[in-house]
Design an enzyme around this catalytic site. Structure first.
Site, mmCIF file in Angstrom:
data_model
loop_
_atom_site.group_PDB
_atom_site.id
_atom_site.type_symbol
_atom_site.label_atom_id
_atom_site.label_comp_id
_atom_site.label_asym_id
_atom_site.label_seq_id
_atom_site.Cartn_x
_atom_site.Cartn_y
_atom_site.Cartn_z
ATOM 1 N N LEU A 18 27.505 4.241 -52.300
ATOM 2 C CA LEU A 18 29.168 3.610 -53.352
ATOM 3 C C LEU A 18 28.286 2.686 -54.346
ATOM 4 O O LEU A 18 26.819 2.192 -54.214
ATOM 5 C CB LEU A 18 29.877 3.052 -52.720
ATOM 6 N N GLU A 65 27.318 -5.950 -43.224
ATOM 7 C CA GLU A 65 28.255 -7.447 -43.723
ATOM 8 C C GLU A 65 29.010 -6.877 -43.213
ATOM 9 O O GLU A 65 30.614 -7.691 -43.166
ATOM 10 C CB GLU A 65 27.442 -7.436 -44.745
ATOM 11 N N ASP A 66 29.033 -6.358 -43.993
ATOM 12 C CA ASP A 66 30.561 -5.245 -44.043
ATOM 13 C C ASP A 66 31.851 -4.576 -42.588
ATOM 14 O O ASP A 66 32.505 -4.761 -42.955
ATOM 15 C CB ASP A 66 31.111 -4.266 -45.326
ATOM 16 N N ARG A 131 38.727 -3.663 -51.066
ATOM 17 C CA ARG A 131 38.258 -2.975 -49.381
ATOM 18 C C ARG A 131 39.421 -3.898 -48.144
ATOM 19 O O ARG A 131 39.595 -3.484 -47.411
ATOM 20 C CB ARG A 131 37.303 -3.830 -49.177
ATOM 21 N N HIS A 161 33.640 -8.381 -53.767
ATOM 22 C CA HIS A 161 33.855 -9.358 -52.047
ATOM 23 C C HIS A 161 34.394 -10.946 -53.094
ATOM 24 O O HIS A 161 33.514 -11.053 -53.569
ATOM 25 C CB HIS A 161 33.304 -8.444 -51.039
ATOM 26 N N CYS A 248 24.515 -9.217 -47.931
ATOM 27 C CA CYS A 248 25.462 -7.801 -47.620
ATOM 28 C C CYS A 248 24.735 -7.471 -46.231
ATOM 29 O O CYS A 248 25.292 -6.108 -45.824
ATOM 30 C CB CYS A 248 25.868 -6.764 -48.477
#
Ligand code: CIR
Length: 253
Positions: A18, A65-66, A131, A161, A248
């Site tokens: 993405l 990280e997400d 998100r 973010h 990230c």
């Protein structure tokens, strides 16, 4: 002190991940080289690096990280808000479980990306973004409050973010850009303010005695050095092409 870091190698499918940027198509050779240097830098900071193998089925999964939030006492497996990324947690959970007895999970309809969570000592800041939804942030707050931490929820205006525009570098200091510079939630911190043109460098990571920053931001480097921080500068071009920054790429705990 951080003792451990989990990273996940990028795969060839990274190019299908993405992105909202118009910086061009990632060059895989450079991407792998940059990831290798990232791992080397972390080792220089004195942490043990667990390097998970690439999974071609999940193009964005190098952005570990997400998928989780890790503290010294417990782990929270997130519920990533982008449909295409949601199943990345299947790879991360077993990797994280090796280190933790106490595991929590963000459950649907709550969604949460770890990129929306900033920890500063015993305080968490949680961004509501495209998100992370309100229910995900609410569940997160409930978990961490039960564990003796505080949590402040911050609806984002512009950043992708939360950590796109903010980093905690210890000693009550925040690196801040854009909508966070004058945000009341961060009034009590000493501020390292990053101007618009250097915004990408607000996503930096403090790892033990070093702050790792993206290469190409001499002013940010100078500000940190002037405050006594040793810095490591890393080329991040291929991650940036897919909206990724330094934080990230790892889970630090
Ligand atoms: C995505 O859109 O999810 C990835 N291409 C970039 C994720 C960056 N992660 C982060 O800022 N924590």
């Amino acid at each position: 002190m951080f003792k451990n870091v989990i990273v996940k190698n990028p795969g060839n499918s990274y190019i299908n991940g993405l992105t909202t940027s118009d910086l061009g198509k990632p060059i895989l050779e450079k991407l792998f080289e940059q990831h290798g240097k990232y791992v080397e830098a972390l080792k220089k900071c004195g942490v043990e690096v667990t390097q998970l193998p690439a999974n071609e089925a999940f193009p964005d999964s190098t952005f570990v990280e997400d998928t989780a939030v890790l503290t010294p006492e417990f782990a929270i497996i997130s519920n990533p808000g982008a449909e295409a990324r949601n199943r990345e947690i299947e790879d991360i959970e077993p990797g994280v479980k090796k280190f933790y007895e106490k595991m929590y999970y963000i459950e649907g309809p709550g969604t949460l990306d770890g990129g929306d969570v900033l920890q500063a000592e015993k305080k968490f800041y949680v961004g509501i973004s495209d998100r992370t939804n309100e229910e995900g942030a609410r569940q997160f707050k409930e978990i961490v409050e039960k564990e003796g931490y505080e949590a402040t929820i911050i609806p984002l205006k512009e950043f992708f973010h939360l950590k796109t525009g903010i980093a905690y570098v210890g000693e009550n200091r925040m690196v801040l850009a854009g909508e966070f510079v004058d945000h009341p939630a961060f009034e009590s911190y000493e501020k390292i303010i990053i101007p618009k043109e250097d915004e990408y460098s607000a996503n930096c990571i403090q790892v033990n005695d070093y702050v790792i920053i993206p290469a190409g931001y001499p002013e940010t480097n100078r500000k940190l050095n002037d405050l006594g921080y040793q810095t490591i500068e890393l080329e991040m071009s291929e991650f940036r092409k897919h909206d990724g920054g330094l934080s990230c790429l790892s889970l630090r705990f």
